[in-house]
Design a protein around this motif. Structure first.
Motif, PDB file in Angstrom:
ATOM      1  N   GLY A   1       4.911   0.925   8.844  1.00 27.20           N
ATOM      2  CA  GLY A   1       6.134   0.695   8.076  1.00 27.20           C
ATOM      3  C   GLY A   1       5.868   0.120   6.705  1.00 27.20           C
ATOM      4  N   THR A   2       4.592  -0.171   6.385  1.00 28.03           N
ATOM      5  CA  THR A   2       4.220  -0.686   5.066  1.00 28.03           C
ATOM      6  C   THR A   2       3.991   0.489   4.121  1.00 28.03           C
ATOM      7  OG1 THR A   2       3.152  -2.596   6.082  1.00 28.03           O
ATOM      8  CG2 THR A   2       2.551  -2.107   3.814  1.00 28.03           C
ATOM      9  N   ILE A   3       4.412   0.339   2.897  1.00 32.93           N
ATOM     10  CA  ILE A   3       4.236   1.395   1.895  1.00 32.93           C
ATOM     11  C   ILE A   3       2.788   1.374   1.413  1.00 32.93           C
ATOM     12  CG2 ILE A   3       4.929   2.206  -0.389  1.00 32.93           C
ATOM     13  CD1 ILE A   3       7.730   0.987   0.285  1.00 32.93           C
ATOM     14  N   VAL A   4       2.107   2.520   1.547  1.00 34.05           N
ATOM     15  CA  VAL A   4       0.700   2.611   1.163  1.00 34.05           C
ATOM     16  C   VAL A   4       0.479   3.500  -0.061  1.00 34.05           C
ATOM     17  CG1 VAL A   4      -0.190   2.072   3.454  1.00 34.05           C
ATOM     18  CG2 VAL A   4       0.316   4.448   2.859  1.00 34.05           C
ATOM     19  N   GLN A   5       1.490   4.263  -0.444  1.00 37.71           N
ATOM     20  CA  GLN A   5       1.367   5.111  -1.634  1.00 37.71           C
ATOM     21  C   GLN A   5       2.746   5.323  -2.242  1.00 37.71           C
ATOM     22  OE1 GLN A   5      -0.366   8.945  -0.857  1.00 37.71           O
ATOM     23  NE2 GLN A   5      -0.218   9.605  -2.989  1.00 37.71           N
ATOM     24  N   GLU A   6       2.790   5.300  -3.570  1.00 39.82           N
ATOM     25  CA  GLU A   6       4.046   5.547  -4.275  1.00 39.82           C
ATOM     26  C   GLU A   6       3.909   6.868  -5.023  1.00 39.82           C
ATOM     27  OE1 GLU A   6       7.090   2.867  -6.867  1.00 39.82           O
ATOM     28  OE2 GLU A   6       5.019   2.898  -7.584  1.00 39.82           O
ATOM     29  N   MET A   7       4.752   7.831  -4.685  1.00 37.58           N
ATOM     30  CA  MET A   7       4.695   9.141  -5.318  1.00 37.58           C
ATOM     31  C   MET A   7       5.563   9.205  -6.566  1.00 37.58           C
ATOM     32  SD  MET A   7       5.070  11.144  -1.813  1.00 37.58           S
ATOM     33  CE  MET A   7       4.049  10.600  -0.469  1.00 37.58           C
TER      34      MET A   7
ATOM     35  N   MET B   1       4.609  -0.774  -3.571  1.00 41.88           N
ATOM     36  CA  MET B   1       3.282  -0.848  -2.957  1.00 41.88           C
ATOM     37  C   MET B   1       3.104  -2.139  -2.163  1.00 41.88           C
ATOM     38  SD  MET B   1       1.669   1.897  -3.383  1.00 41.88           S
ATOM     39  CE  MET B   1       0.062   1.366  -2.856  1.00 41.88           C
ATOM     40  N   GLY B   2       2.689  -1.974  -0.893  1.00 42.81           N
ATOM     41  CA  GLY B   2       2.437  -3.115  -0.031  1.00 42.81           C
ATOM     42  C   GLY B   2       3.686  -3.730   0.583  1.00 42.81           C
ATOM     43  N   GLN B   3       4.862  -3.259   0.194  1.00 38.06           N
ATOM     44  CA  GLN B   3       6.119  -3.778   0.721  1.00 38.06           C
ATOM     45  C   GLN B   3       6.473  -3.062   2.026  1.00 38.06           C
ATOM     46  OE1 GLN B   3       8.001  -6.202  -0.955  1.00 38.06           O
ATOM     47  NE2 GLN B   3       6.245  -6.306  -2.348  1.00 38.06           N
TER      48      GLN B   3
ATOM     49  N   VAL C   1       4.354   5.990   3.965  1.00 35.76           N
ATOM     50  CA  VAL C   1       4.419   4.812   4.811  1.00 35.76           C
ATOM     51  C   VAL C   1       3.277   4.837   5.820  1.00 35.76           C
ATOM     52  CG1 VAL C   1       5.889   3.564   6.427  1.00 35.76           C
ATOM     53  CG2 VAL C   1       6.918   4.818   4.548  1.00 35.76           C
ATOM     54  N   ALA C   2       2.720   3.669   6.075  1.00 39.92           N
ATOM     55  CA  ALA C   2       1.608   3.547   7.023  1.00 39.92           C
ATOM     56  C   ALA C   2       2.098   3.781   8.451  1.00 39.92           C
ATOM     57  CB  ALA C   2       0.990   2.159   6.918  1.00 39.92           C
TER      58      ALA C   2
ATOM     59  N   GLU D   1       4.230   9.984   6.465  1.00 35.39           N
ATOM     60  CA  GLU D   1       3.554   8.882   7.135  1.00 35.39           C
ATOM     61  C   GLU D   1       2.062   9.164   7.061  1.00 35.39           C
ATOM     62  OE1 GLU D   1       6.238   6.963  10.606  1.00 35.39           O
ATOM     63  OE2 GLU D   1       5.331   8.913  11.085  1.00 35.39           O
ATOM     64  N   MET D   2       1.302   8.116   6.776  1.00 38.83           N
ATOM     65  CA  MET D   2      -0.147   8.261   6.653  1.00 38.83           C
ATOM     66  C   MET D   2      -0.835   7.294   7.610  1.00 38.83           C
ATOM     67  SD  MET D   2      -0.539   8.374   2.500  1.00 38.83           S
ATOM     68  CE  MET D   2      -2.288   8.635   2.535  1.00 38.83           C
TER      69      MET D   2
END
Length: 181
Positions: free
Chosen positions: A152-158, A130-132, A176-177, A144-145
């Motif tokens: 390219g920032t991770i916004v959700q971890e499934m 998250m956030g990386q 990924v954002a 992609e959201m």
């Protein structure tokens, strides 16, 4: 007499040639033996280097076998850990304080902490996502959201990702954002 004088110098010449021939032959033989010795030394050095390389390779293979032998088992156990985490996350807050369910919830929480502890003792660590920024060596982008975060920032971890020692055990499945449209 003239035959004797003619023969005498020839005999001397033959004697000198006969004496020089073994000396030349000896020098040739010595040079040949020195070349063979140099070649044998070189082959010995190559053999020593090869033995050292084989020894290092065997030590590395043995260390890898010790460190990563449980990889297949660890992957299977991760699905159990995932299910336990999903079960804990699904418990409503009111059941956590209800006296009838409090013991069960506390036991499940303790089991989740023990699972994380056991994984950690065996060199299995969770990948922070998250956030990386997306790292294709550790994360697998699923979607992609649109987001106000940097693309390219991770916004959700499934699904959580894990490392075993310094190797990827399972990539984190992430969203990924991307720039809003």
């Amino acid at each position: 007499m003239s035959d004797n004088t003619t023969n005498a110098p020839q005999t001397d010449l033959r004697e000198e040639t006969a004496e020089a021939a073994p000396e030349v032959a000896g020098q040739d033989r010595l040079a040949e033996l020195e070349n063979q010795l140099a070649e044998a030394k070189q082959q010995y050095l190559y053999a020593q280097a090869e033995i050292q390389n084989v020894r290092r390779r065997a030590e590395k293979d043995a260390a890898d076998a010790r460190n990563y032998a449980a990889t297949s088992f660890a992957r299977d156990v991760l699905s159990v850990a995932d299910n336990l985490q999903r079960a804990l996350a699904a418990i409503p807050a009111d059941l956590r304080t209800d006296d009838k369910w409090k013991g069960l919830v506390t036991g499940l929480d303790a089991t989740g902490r023990e699972m994380e502890s056991v994984l950690g003792r065996h060199g299995i660590t969770k990948i922070e996502a998250m956030g990386q920024a997306l790292d294709p060596n550790k994360h697998q982008a699923m979607i992609e959201m649109p987001s106000d975060q940097e693309p390219g920032t991770i916004v959700q971890e499934m699904q959580s990702g894990y490392m075993i020692k310094d190797r990827l055990l399972r990539p984190a499945l992430v969203a990924v954002a991307k720039k809003p449209e």
